[in-house]
Design a protein around this motif. Structure first.
Motif, PDB file in Angstrom:
ATOM      1  N   HIS A   1      41.637  36.434  55.616  1.00  0.00           N
ATOM      2  CA  HIS A   1      43.005  36.857  55.873  1.00  0.00           C
ATOM      3  C   HIS A   1      43.430  36.405  57.273  1.00  0.00           C
ATOM      4  O   HIS A   1      42.637  36.464  58.219  1.00  0.00           O
ATOM      5  CB  HIS A   1      43.068  38.383  55.757  1.00  0.00           C
TER       6      HIS A   1
ATOM      7  N   PRO B   1      46.051  41.838  53.082  1.00  0.00           N
ATOM      8  CA  PRO B   1      45.010  40.849  52.775  1.00  0.00           C
ATOM      9  C   PRO B   1      44.776  40.771  51.272  1.00  0.00           C
ATOM     10  O   PRO B   1      45.228  41.630  50.517  1.00  0.00           O
ATOM     11  CB  PRO B   1      43.780  41.400  53.495  1.00  0.00           C
TER      12      PRO B   1
ATOM     13  N   THR C   1      47.397  35.629  53.024  1.00  0.00           N
ATOM     14  CA  THR C   1      46.542  36.678  52.484  1.00  0.00           C
ATOM     15  C   THR C   1      45.089  36.228  52.433  1.00  0.00           C
ATOM     16  O   THR C   1      44.180  37.031  52.546  1.00  0.00           O
ATOM     17  CB  THR C   1      47.005  37.091  51.078  1.00  0.00           C
ATOM     18  N   CYS C   2      44.858  34.916  52.288  1.00  0.00           N
ATOM     19  CA  CYS C   2      43.490  34.393  52.347  1.00  0.00           C
ATOM     20  C   CYS C   2      43.535  32.864  52.424  1.00  0.00           C
ATOM     21  O   CYS C   2      44.077  32.213  51.540  1.00  0.00           O
ATOM     22  CB  CYS C   2      42.685  34.817  51.116  1.00  0.00           C
TER      23      CYS C   2
END
Length: 265
Positions: A219, A17, A206-207
């Motif tokens: 995430h 994340p 990751t986001c």
């Protein structure tokens, strides 16, 4: 009755994340209908852990990021985690659950893995501090596995959209692809070109902001089903409205056939 998520052997890795302020360790959740002994290992990183499961009781095992989180873009590494049990179990992996944003996914056992996948991801969020990356992680389960990757967009490492390139992975090797800037890797094809050597594929971001009008990002990660398991009819569980938050759905639908007609009712 066959449960696609129950088996005795599994392979997984972790998609990191963004903005991970807390501990980086990951959690593997284990469950079995019967008592079972489970070994979790990444020999290349020197990690082994054996746990005993009690029937119908979830057991959470902490695994260090140094043995499970691939953090090198477009480089072959060895963050594949092998999970082996003496009875059928279910496995869920949660990425850095004690950080600012986390997600988890069920893991398919090796008998339900395949050789041909398409990524389902999401455009990443923002720029600067909050910039995420649409991402893919590939895990090899056998030696000398040739994998062809056809990115749907320009990658962070400079691989152009629509141009296939080849990598060769050994058992337990992992390979991560990230999109350039805030692009979306959805539709990227990942396929084995030398026989029936099975791979595991994880995709997400990751986001990302879901929907895109949201202020904050989260995430996202999911283990991808291979194309031989795709179907035509799906059910979506209803969401519950809580307080001031009205339940809303965001569907992502991916087809490998032109002209596919989709109805939602």
């Amino acid at each position: 009755q066959v449960n696609a998520f129950e088996g005795k052997r599994f392979w997984c890795s972790v998609l990191r994340p963004i903005n991970s302020f807390g501990p980086q360790d990951n959690i593997i959740g284990l469950w079995s209908r019967t008592n079972a002994t489970v070994t979790i290992k990444n020999s290349a990183k020197g990690y082994t852990n054996t746990v005993n499961l009690t029937a119908n009781v979830i057991t959470n095992v902490t695994i260090p990021a140094t043995a499970s989180t691939h953090d090198n873009d477009e480089q072959v590494d060895s963050f594949g985690v092998e999970i082996a049990a003496n009875a059928n179990i279910s496995v869920q992996i949660n990425s850095a659950p004690n950080t600012s944003s986390s997600d988890g996914t069920y893991v398919y056992p090796i008998e339900h893995l395949g050789t041909d996948y398409y990524a389902m991801s999401f455009a990443s969020a923002g720029v600067g501090f909050n910039q995420g990356k649409s991402s893919i992680i590939i895990v090899a389960t056998e030696n000398n596995t040739a994998v062809e990757i056809t990115p749907s967009v320009l990658t962070q490492g400079g691989k152009p959209a629509g141009t296939p390139y080849l990598i060769v992975l050994q058992k337990g090797n992992t390979y991560r692809v990230e999109a350039n800037n805030s692009e979306d890797l959805t539709g990227t094809r990942i396929r084995v070109t030398n026989g029936c050597k099975k791979i595991a594929v994880f995709s997400g971001s990751t986001c990302s902001q879901v929907p895109e009008t949201c202020t904050n990002c989260s995430h996202l990660v999911e283990m991808m089903p291979h194309v031989d398991t795709w179907g035509k009819t799906f059910l979506v569980a209803p969401l519950t409205t809580v307080g001031f938050f009205t339940a809303k759905y965001t569907y992502r639908i991916l087809s490998i056939t032109n002209g596919t007609q989709v109805s939602v009712n």
